[in-house]
Design a protein around this motif. Structure first.
Motif, PDB file in Angstrom:
ATOM      1  N   GLN A  20      83.843  28.071  36.381  1.00 36.33           N
ATOM      2  CA  GLN A  20      84.067  29.458  36.389  1.00 36.33           C
ATOM      3  C   GLN A  20      82.679  30.169  36.575  1.00 36.33           C
ATOM      4  O   GLN A  20      82.536  31.474  37.128  1.00 36.33           O
ATOM      5  CB  GLN A  20      84.909  30.190  35.508  1.00 36.33           C
ATOM      6  CG  GLN A  20      86.328  29.671  35.201  1.00 36.33           C
ATOM      7  CD  GLN A  20      87.079  29.946  34.022  1.00 36.33           C
ATOM      8  OE1 GLN A  20      86.301  29.955  32.906  1.00 36.33           O
ATOM      9  NE2 GLN A  20      88.275  30.789  34.429  1.00 36.33           N
ATOM     10  N   CYS A  21      81.774  29.582  35.998  1.00 36.83           N
ATOM     11  CA  CYS A  21      80.200  30.433  35.904  1.00 36.83           C
ATOM     12  C   CYS A  21      79.448  30.057  37.148  1.00 36.83           C
ATOM     13  O   CYS A  21      79.469  28.955  37.798  1.00 36.83           O
ATOM     14  CB  CYS A  21      79.530  29.992  34.909  1.00 36.83           C
ATOM     15  SG  CYS A  21      80.662  30.405  33.304  1.00 36.83           S
ATOM     16  N   SER A  22      78.771  31.192  37.777  1.00 41.52           N
ATOM     17  CA  SER A  22      77.964  30.943  38.862  1.00 41.52           C
ATOM     18  C   SER A  22      76.654  30.204  38.697  1.00 41.52           C
ATOM     19  O   SER A  22      76.108  30.353  37.441  1.00 41.52           O
ATOM     20  CB  SER A  22      77.736  32.486  39.610  1.00 41.52           C
ATOM     21  OG  SER A  22      78.718  33.025  39.904  1.00 41.52           O
ATOM     22  N   GLY A  23      75.995  30.030  39.818  1.00 40.45           N
ATOM     23  CA  GLY A  23      74.769  29.224  39.699  1.00 40.45           C
ATOM     24  C   GLY A  23      74.900  28.149  38.603  1.00 40.45           C
ATOM     25  O   GLY A  23      75.568  27.209  38.576  1.00 40.45           O
ATOM     26  N   ALA A  24      73.749  28.148  37.881  1.00 41.47           N
ATOM     27  CA  ALA A  24      73.560  27.238  36.853  1.00 41.47           C
ATOM     28  C   ALA A  24      74.011  27.516  35.465  1.00 41.47           C
ATOM     29  O   ALA A  24      73.640  26.798  34.431  1.00 41.47           O
ATOM     30  CB  ALA A  24      71.884  26.975  36.845  1.00 41.47           C
ATOM     31  N   LEU A  25      74.871  28.584  35.317  1.00 42.67           N
ATOM     32  CA  LEU A  25      75.380  28.921  34.066  1.00 42.67           C
ATOM     33  C   LEU A  25      76.394  28.044  33.571  1.00 42.67           C
ATOM     34  O   LEU A  25      77.013  27.420  34.414  1.00 42.67           O
ATOM     35  CB  LEU A  25      75.943  30.451  34.316  1.00 42.67           C
ATOM     36  CG  LEU A  25      75.114  31.462  34.913  1.00 42.67           C
ATOM     37  CD1 LEU A  25      75.938  32.828  34.996  1.00 42.67           C
ATOM     38  CD2 LEU A  25      73.930  31.962  33.703  1.00 42.67           C
ATOM     39  N   THR A  26      76.275  27.968  32.416  1.00 42.21           N
ATOM     40  CA  THR A  26      77.529  27.216  31.483  1.00 42.21           C
ATOM     41  C   THR A  26      78.356  28.057  30.851  1.00 42.21           C
ATOM     42  O   THR A  26      77.684  29.132  30.217  1.00 42.21           O
ATOM     43  CB  THR A  26      76.845  26.127  31.052  1.00 42.21           C
ATOM     44  OG1 THR A  26      76.125  26.727  30.189  1.00 42.21           O
ATOM     45  CG2 THR A  26      76.169  25.181  31.824  1.00 42.21           C
ATOM     46  N   CYS A  27      79.697  27.521  30.672  1.00 43.34           N
ATOM     47  CA  CYS A  27      80.441  28.206  29.801  1.00 43.34           C
ATOM     48  C   CYS A  27      80.292  27.923  28.357  1.00 43.34           C
ATOM     49  O   CYS A  27      80.411  26.887  27.848  1.00 43.34           O
ATOM     50  CB  CYS A  27      81.651  28.331  30.264  1.00 43.34           C
ATOM     51  SG  CYS A  27      82.861  29.071  29.180  1.00 43.34           S
ATOM     52  N   THR A  28      79.539  28.819  27.469  1.00 47.86           N
ATOM     53  CA  THR A  28      79.236  28.601  26.213  1.00 47.86           C
ATOM     54  C   THR A  28      79.657  29.505  25.145  1.00 47.86           C
ATOM     55  O   THR A  28      79.411  30.759  25.253  1.00 47.86           O
ATOM     56  CB  THR A  28      77.603  28.486  26.051  1.00 47.86           C
ATOM     57  OG1 THR A  28      77.026  27.524  26.874  1.00 47.86           O
ATOM     58  CG2 THR A  28      77.371  28.145  24.501  1.00 47.86           C
ATOM     59  N   ASN A  29      80.733  28.982  24.170  1.00 50.89           N
ATOM     60  CA  ASN A  29      81.207  29.839  23.252  1.00 50.89           C
ATOM     61  C   ASN A  29      82.054  31.236  23.963  1.00 50.89           C
ATOM     62  O   ASN A  29      81.959  32.277  23.656  1.00 50.89           O
ATOM     63  CB  ASN A  29      80.176  30.941  22.398  1.00 50.89           C
ATOM     64  CG  ASN A  29      79.503  29.649  21.497  1.00 50.89           C
ATOM     65  OD1 ASN A  29      80.098  28.639  20.897  1.00 50.89           O
ATOM     66  ND2 ASN A  29      78.367  29.973  21.229  1.00 50.89           N
ATOM     67  N   ASN A  30      82.854  30.536  25.299  1.00 48.48           N
ATOM     68  CA  ASN A  30      83.604  31.484  26.125  1.00 48.48           C
ATOM     69  C   ASN A  30      82.835  32.580  26.820  1.00 48.48           C
ATOM     70  O   ASN A  30      83.471  33.619  27.154  1.00 48.48           O
ATOM     71  CB  ASN A  30      84.647  32.109  25.277  1.00 48.48           C
ATOM     72  CG  ASN A  30      85.611  31.087  24.937  1.00 48.48           C
ATOM     73  OD1 ASN A  30      86.006  30.171  25.307  1.00 48.48           O
ATOM     74  ND2 ASN A  30      85.878  31.180  23.664  1.00 48.48           N
TER      75      ASN A  30
END
Length: 165
Positions: A72-82
């Protein structure tokens, strides 16, 4: 555009498997929420997400937005702690890796340079502006015969000017 998750192994890709009668058929790719188990592709910009093999939205959330999956997250972002997070913040590879109202300049997230401020590239400047000879200037405002640099977002497109050569 069609997306295939990189975790899907070539052996799992049965895209060219014939129908039960041995013939092939043209089909519409599945859409949002539909199964992509047999195609591994989805319509539009949806993404076939294993292990559920369901077409989902992908890469549409920015820094700090609520998420449940990394895709769901753009670019190099990761889903951490929602939350979509850049784990190496303030380092960045693109604007997508930075917080709202920041730019990715020299591989670091920073506040943008406003119109009239010194810049080295257009990426240093605030949105809808450009780096023109070392100064942030409004984009698309250089008139016919006006001096510009290699950025085509400097020429006045309202007058049909779209190329800086």
């Amino acid at each position: 555009m069609i997306y295939v998750h990189p975790a899907v192994q070539p052996a799992q890709r049965e895209l060219h498997a014939p129908a039960s009668d041995g013939s092939y058929r043209c089909i519409l790719p599945p859409g949002l929420g539909e199964s992509c188990n047999s195609t591994l592709y989805c319509a539009d910009n949806y993404y076939c997400h294993p292990p559920s093999f369901t077409c989902v939205n992908a890469y549409y959330l920015g820094y700090g937005e609520a998420c449940t999956l990394d895709i769901q997250c753009s670019g190099a972002l990761t889903c951490t702690n929602n939350k979509c997070t850049n784990t190496v913040y303030p380092r960045c590879e693109s604007l997508l890796d930075c917080k709202y109202n920041e730019v990715c300049s020299a591989n670091g997230c920073a506040p943008p340079v406003h119109i009239g401020g010194a810049c080295q590239t257009t990426y240093d400047c605030s949105p809808i502006s450009t780096c023109l000879f070392g100064v942030c200037a409004p984009a698309y405002t250089v008139g016919l015969g006006g001096a510009c640099t290699e950025d085509n977002n400097q020429c006045d497109i309202s007058k049909g000017l779209s190329v800086c050569i």
